[in-house]
Design a protein around this motif. Structure first.
Motif, PDB file in Angstrom:
ATOM      1  N   LEU A 609       0.848  -1.194   0.000  1.00 38.39           N
ATOM      2  CA  LEU A 609       0.000   0.000   0.000  1.00 38.39           C
ATOM      3  C   LEU A 609       0.882   1.243   0.000  1.00 38.39           C
ATOM      4  N   ARG A 610       0.637   2.147  -0.954  1.00 36.50           N
ATOM      5  CA  ARG A 610       1.309   3.446  -0.957  1.00 36.50           C
ATOM      6  C   ARG A 610       0.251   4.539  -0.894  1.00 36.50           C
ATOM      7  N   LEU A 611       0.441   5.458   0.004  1.00 32.95           N
ATOM      8  CA  LEU A 611      -0.450   6.600   0.155  1.00 32.95           C
ATOM      9  C   LEU A 611       0.348   7.872  -0.114  1.00 32.95           C
ATOM     10  N   ALA A 612      -0.252   8.795  -0.849  1.00 33.86           N
ATOM     11  CA  ALA A 612       0.455  10.025  -1.223  1.00 33.86           C
ATOM     12  C   ALA A 612      -0.368  11.247  -0.858  1.00 33.86           C
ATOM     13  N   HIS A 613       0.281  12.206  -0.213  1.00 34.37           N
ATOM     14  CA  HIS A 613      -0.319  13.523   0.003  1.00 34.37           C
ATOM     15  C   HIS A 613      -0.170  14.304  -1.297  1.00 34.37           C
ATOM     16  N   LEU A 614      -1.251  14.922  -1.765  1.00 35.44           N
ATOM     17  CA  LEU A 614      -1.272  15.529  -3.099  1.00 35.44           C
ATOM     18  C   LEU A 614      -0.838  16.993  -3.119  1.00 35.44           C
ATOM     19  N   TYR A 615      -0.688  17.627  -1.968  1.00 34.58           N
ATOM     20  CA  TYR A 615      -0.457  19.073  -1.929  1.00 34.58           C
ATOM     21  C   TYR A 615       0.919  19.410  -1.374  1.00 34.58           C
ATOM     22  N   GLU A 616       1.426  20.537  -1.856  1.00 31.53           N
ATOM     23  CA  GLU A 616       2.675  21.073  -1.336  1.00 31.53           C
ATOM     24  C   GLU A 616       2.404  21.970  -0.133  1.00 31.53           C
ATOM     25  N   THR A 617       3.409  22.191   0.676  1.00 33.28           N
ATOM     26  CA  THR A 617       3.300  23.123   1.791  1.00 33.28           C
ATOM     27  C   THR A 617       2.970  24.515   1.252  1.00 33.28           C
ATOM     28  N   GLY A 618       1.928  25.121   1.800  1.00 29.72           N
ATOM     29  CA  GLY A 618       1.546  26.465   1.402  1.00 29.72           C
ATOM     30  C   GLY A 618       0.786  26.563   0.098  1.00 29.72           C
ATOM     31  N   GLU A 619       0.498  25.426  -0.550  1.00 31.46           N
ATOM     32  CA  GLU A 619      -0.177  25.474  -1.848  1.00 31.46           C
ATOM     33  C   GLU A 619      -1.651  25.820  -1.716  1.00 31.46           C
ATOM     34  N   ASP A 620      -2.295  25.328  -0.660  1.00 33.89           N
ATOM     35  CA  ASP A 620      -3.731  25.571  -0.473  1.00 33.89           C
ATOM     36  C   ASP A 620      -4.010  25.731   1.018  1.00 33.89           C
ATOM     37  N   ALA A 693       2.275  14.189   5.780  1.00 36.99           N
ATOM     38  CA  ALA A 693       2.581  15.607   5.645  1.00 36.99           C
ATOM     39  C   ALA A 693       2.493  15.997   4.173  1.00 36.99           C
ATOM     40  N   PRO A 694       2.378  17.292   3.854  1.00 30.88           N
ATOM     41  CA  PRO A 694       2.316  17.714   2.452  1.00 30.88           C
ATOM     42  C   PRO A 694       3.427  17.118   1.603  1.00 30.88           C
ATOM     43  N   MET A 695       3.053  16.565   0.440  1.00 27.62           N
ATOM     44  CA  MET A 695       3.940  15.944  -0.559  1.00 27.62           C
ATOM     45  C   MET A 695       4.569  14.633  -0.080  1.00 27.62           C
ATOM     46  N   GLU A 696       4.168  14.127   1.071  1.00 23.75           N
ATOM     47  CA  GLU A 696       4.775  12.891   1.575  1.00 23.75           C
ATOM     48  C   GLU A 696       4.123  11.659   0.941  1.00 23.75           C
ATOM     49  N   ILE A 697       4.945  10.676   0.619  1.00 27.38           N
ATOM     50  CA  ILE A 697       4.469   9.363   0.187  1.00 27.38           C
ATOM     51  C   ILE A 697       4.936   8.346   1.210  1.00 27.38           C
ATOM     52  N   ARG A 698       4.020   7.530   1.718  1.00 30.36           N
ATOM     53  CA  ARG A 698       4.395   6.494   2.693  1.00 30.36           C
ATOM     54  C   ARG A 698       3.996   5.121   2.149  1.00 30.36           C
ATOM     55  N   THR A 699       4.879   4.164   2.374  1.00 29.78           N
ATOM     56  CA  THR A 699       4.746   2.827   1.792  1.00 29.78           C
ATOM     57  C   THR A 699       4.673   1.793   2.911  1.00 29.78           C
ATOM     58  N   PHE A 700       3.719   0.858   2.800  1.00 34.25           N
ATOM     59  CA  PHE A 700       3.524  -0.142   3.849  1.00 34.25           C
ATOM     60  C   PHE A 700       3.373  -1.534   3.247  1.00 34.25           C
ATOM     61  N   LEU A 701       3.904  -2.514   3.971  1.00 29.95           N
ATOM     62  CA  LEU A 701       3.603  -3.919   3.712  1.00 29.95           C
ATOM     63  C   LEU A 701       2.665  -4.374   4.815  1.00 29.95           C
ATOM     64  N   ILE A 702       1.504  -4.860   4.414  1.00 33.93           N
ATOM     65  CA  ILE A 702       0.453  -5.212   5.367  1.00 33.93           C
ATOM     66  C   ILE A 702       0.131  -6.690   5.224  1.00 33.93           C
ATOM     67  N   VAL A 703       0.083  -7.391   6.353  1.00 35.21           N
ATOM     68  CA  VAL A 703      -0.330  -8.797   6.365  1.00 35.21           C
ATOM     69  C   VAL A 703      -1.778  -8.830   6.827  1.00 35.21           C
ATOM     70  N   VAL A 704      -2.654  -9.394   5.991  1.00 30.28           N
ATOM     71  CA  VAL A 704      -4.082  -9.424   6.317  1.00 30.28           C
ATOM     72  C   VAL A 704      -4.564 -10.865   6.437  1.00 30.28           C
ATOM     73  N   ASP A 705      -5.593 -11.032   7.240  1.00 31.56           N
ATOM     74  CA  ASP A 705      -6.262 -12.319   7.387  1.00 31.56           C
ATOM     75  C   ASP A 705      -7.632 -12.173   6.752  1.00 31.56           C
TER      76      ASP A 705
END
Length: 712
Positions: A609-620, A693-705
């Motif tokens: 799973l990768r989640l991305a913040h779409l905005y830059e600091t101060g953009e909106d 946080a603004p413009m941050e992308i975080r990546t996770f490996l998730i184990v699900v049942d």
């Protein structure tokens, strides 16, 4: 060591290099070794020096005074569009593969993943490869798509299948898709209605928020009605398919598929759809008999004499109104025969004169009006036409252009541009995106890192545009978004310019060894490539354009995926699951400033799973803030057993990576410079709340049942 094509002779290369290393080291004054990026970086870090900090990019690049490598930003626009379309398709196919459960045998998305990865090569999506190599890339993508198409069809069949309390399901439904829908070729929609059957349309949304959009499907009859997931008839609108689209459709179906369309569609039927996040909705298109009452609203059509240019009024409701004039032109490509022999080619953009496009005859506008959208059709000349589209529920203009075959019989290569002209006072400044993420400030004829000498004032101010370009003055913003990577600029205040297509007849001698002259062949002969593409424009009050650029930008990149089936009666809704969402959509959707950029099942029940913040600091003012995502709501039918945060490429744990992170000394800064970067906090293992946080992308490996089978 290396460079293009040299590793075809790897044995010879390494044998000679081994000798070189041996004799250098035998001398003893220098230690020669096979190095790696890690060894190089460690050596630089060990030097313990202060390093300059660069925050912008290196565009535009030139290796000679008149050789700016800015032509490839647009080269091979059809291939660029193909890569973009299939990238979005791959994202959606991976999600559906996850919802269904990845199969250890049978079709999967791996072949498409491999083909898209290879297409990221610097001589692939850039358009700087030879023609036979471009054909090979396209073939690989096509093979990958065919397999992924089966994954999508089988996943939707399972997810729509209605299961009784005993667990017995209906027979698996067959779904078809229409990869040539952009040229109005969709056999399922024509065949079902021609045979008196109902057309079932499944519409999948790969974004994490609900979408309200108007879609269009080609049909061969005007007696159609549309019903939603609840079986209620909804408003629909019939629009004529332009003669240009019909002509291109016939030609390219013959070129791509080797056959003539059995029956050419006459109309688009347009209707508004509502689709849940990471889910689908079902719509039924049915034929009616004349005695059964009204069908779709037929658009009113008027024809007018017009000027050369289009004047488009775009704005945010009543709060701002501005006029933008749109026109076409072209640069003639330099042939490389003057005192500085540099031609315009696959890499290099070197214009030799600018020409506005004058209509061959008196330009006529066809205006199509209806309850859902209005269109203006314009044929500028025999090889340029466009449709300007405004949807009633959207506050922007969509321009669909058709360019080609570009004529080169006069011995002159041409690079086709469009300009959007306003009266804005922009002080030489404009903004273009970097990889579709943050925007970089550009100033015409200026670089902040060095004193710029301008040898090519046009080509030297061109930049790559992957998501969009915008201008602003003290009161308004003009934004233009694109459906594929192109080159563009603002060469005068208040004007945005995009290069949409190029056809050249001289090689620029930068390595391709071939002219950029794409053709499409049918048995009767070959002709230059025609491009159908879109761009989107909007004018906002100052400071409010980011919301539109980010939201619509995501929707352009991830269009709704359409799949088709047919039925004889009216029992589809009762015998199938008409709507579905992969997340807990009754109470949850992703924040408006967050996108899911990867949702993929790996081996051993692990999910990437990768989640991305779409905005830059101060953009909106509203969306450039911390955002939170609840993982439990993203996996409502699955128990999350384990979550590990990874590096961006998911090949090492984040904690492990952080331990090895190097703190570089920066000129005018300090070793603590990195600590000023704002990042989301650590994942709470109990609440499973991800902070971005603004413009941050975080990546996770998730184990699900797996608690419950999807669609059950």
């Amino acid at each position: 060591m290396g460079t293009d094509f040299r590793y075809q002779y790897a044995n010879s290369w390494f044998r000679q290099m081994d000798k070189f290393i041996h004799y250098v080291n035998q001398d003893g004054r220098v230690n020669a070794l096979y190095s790696t990026p890690s060894i190089y970086t460690d050596a630089k870090y060990a030097a313990n020096e202060l390093w300059p900090l660069k925050t912008d990019d290196f565009f535009p690049y030139a290796d000679k005074p008149n050789a700016y490598w800015t032509g490839y930003f647009t080269s091979r626009p059809a291939f660029k569009g193909y890569v973009r379309v299939l990238s979005a398709y791959y994202l959606a196919a991976r999600q559906l593969e996850f919802f269904k459960g990845k199969s250890t045998s049978g079709p999967n998305t791996d072949a498409l993943a491999d083909a898209l990865a290879i297409a990221q090569h610097h001589d692939a999506v850039s358009g700087t490869q030879r023609q036979h190599v471009a054909a090979d890339y396209a073939l690989r993508l096509s093979i990958g798509y065919k397999e992924a198409e089966k994954v999508v069809a089988s996943s939707l069949a399972i997810l729509t299948e209605s299961r009784s309390s005993t667990g017995e399901g209906n027979s698996v439904t067959s779904f078809q898709q229409c990869p040539l829908l952009n040229i109005s070729f969709c056999p399922p929609s024509e065949a079902a209605l021609s045979n008196g059957k109902n057309l079932v349309v499944i519409i999948y949304n790969s974004l994490g928020w609900k979408r309200e959009e108007t879609i269009r499907i080609p049909v061969s009859t005007e007696r159609v009605i549309v019903k939603d997931s609840e079986g209620k008839e909804i408003e629909s609108q019939l629009l004529p398919i332009s003669s240009s689209t019909s002509r291109i459709g016939r030609h390219y179906v013959k070129a791509y598929l080797g056959r003539n369309p059995s029956e050419t569609a006459k109309y688009w039927v347009a209707f508004s759809v509502s689709v849940p996040p990471l889910g689908f909705s079902t719509y039924i298109v049915a034929t009616t008999k004349e005695k059964e009452g009204p069908s779709s609203t037929i658009s009113t059509v008027h024809t007018y004499e017009a000027t050369e240019n289009n004047t488009i009024e775009v704005g945010q409701g009543k709060s701002v109104t501005a006029f933008a004039e749109q026109s076409y032109g072209y640069y003639s490509g330099n042939d490389g025969t003057d005192k500085d022999p540099q031609a315009s080619g696959a890499y290099v953009f070197r214009p030799n004169g600018t020409f506005s496009m004058k209509s061959e005859n008196q330009t006529r506008l066809t205006v199509v009006r209806g309850p859902l959208l209005d269109e203006v059709h314009q044929q500028l000349n025999s090889w340029i036409s466009q449709v300007t589209r405004v949807y009633k529920e959207k506050e922007h203009a969509e321009v669909e252009f058709s360019i080609g075959p570009i004529p080169v019989n006069d011995g002159i290569g041409k690079e086709i541009i469009t300009q959007i002209t306003t009266t804005m006072k922009t002080n030489k400044t404009f903004y273009t995106d970097s990889n579709g993420r943050d925007f970089i400030k550009r100033i015409r004829d200026f670089r902040k890192d060095w004193e710029l000498q301008v040898n090519q004032p046009i080509a030297g101010n061109y930049y790559p545009i992957n998501l969009g370009i915008y201008l602003q003055d003290n009161s308004t913003e003009l934004s233009v978004l694109v459906d594929r990577s192109v080159g563009g600029s603002s060469l005068a205040d208040g004007i945005i310019e995009l290069m949409l297509h190029r056809r050249l007849i001289h090689d620029d001698v930068t390595g391709v060894g071939e002219v950029l002259n794409e053709t499409v062949c049918v048995p009767e002969g070959c002709d230059g490539l025609t491009i159908i593409g879109k761009f989107y424009l909007r004018i906002n009050r100052i400071g409010e354009g980011a919301k539109w650029r980010r939201t619509i930008g995501q929707e352009i990149y991830s269009p709704l995926l359409l799949a088709f089936s047919e039925q004889d009666g009216n029992d589809w809704m009762s015998s199938h699951i008409p709507t579905f969402s992969g997340i807990d959509s009754s109470s949850y959707s992703l924040p408006d400033n967050v996108a899911i950029i990867t949702l993929q099942e790996l081996e051993n029940r692990k999910v990437l799973l990768r989640l991305a913040h779409l905005y830059e600091t101060g953009e909106d003012k509203d969306y450039s803030v911390m955002a939170n995502v609840e993982l439990k709501k993203l996996f409502p039918n699955k128990k999350i057993k384990e979550v590990a945060e990874m590096s961006l490429s998911a090949n090492q744990g984040r904690d492990e990576m952080e331990k090895r992170r190097l703190a570089w000394k920066v000129e005018g800064g300090s070793a603590e410079e990195e600590s000023k970067v704002v990042r989301g906090g650590p994942l709470d293992p109990s609440k499973l709340l991800v902070e971005l946080a603004p413009m941050e992308i975080r990546t996770f490996l998730i184990v699900v049942d797996y608690i419950q089978r999807w669609g059950g």
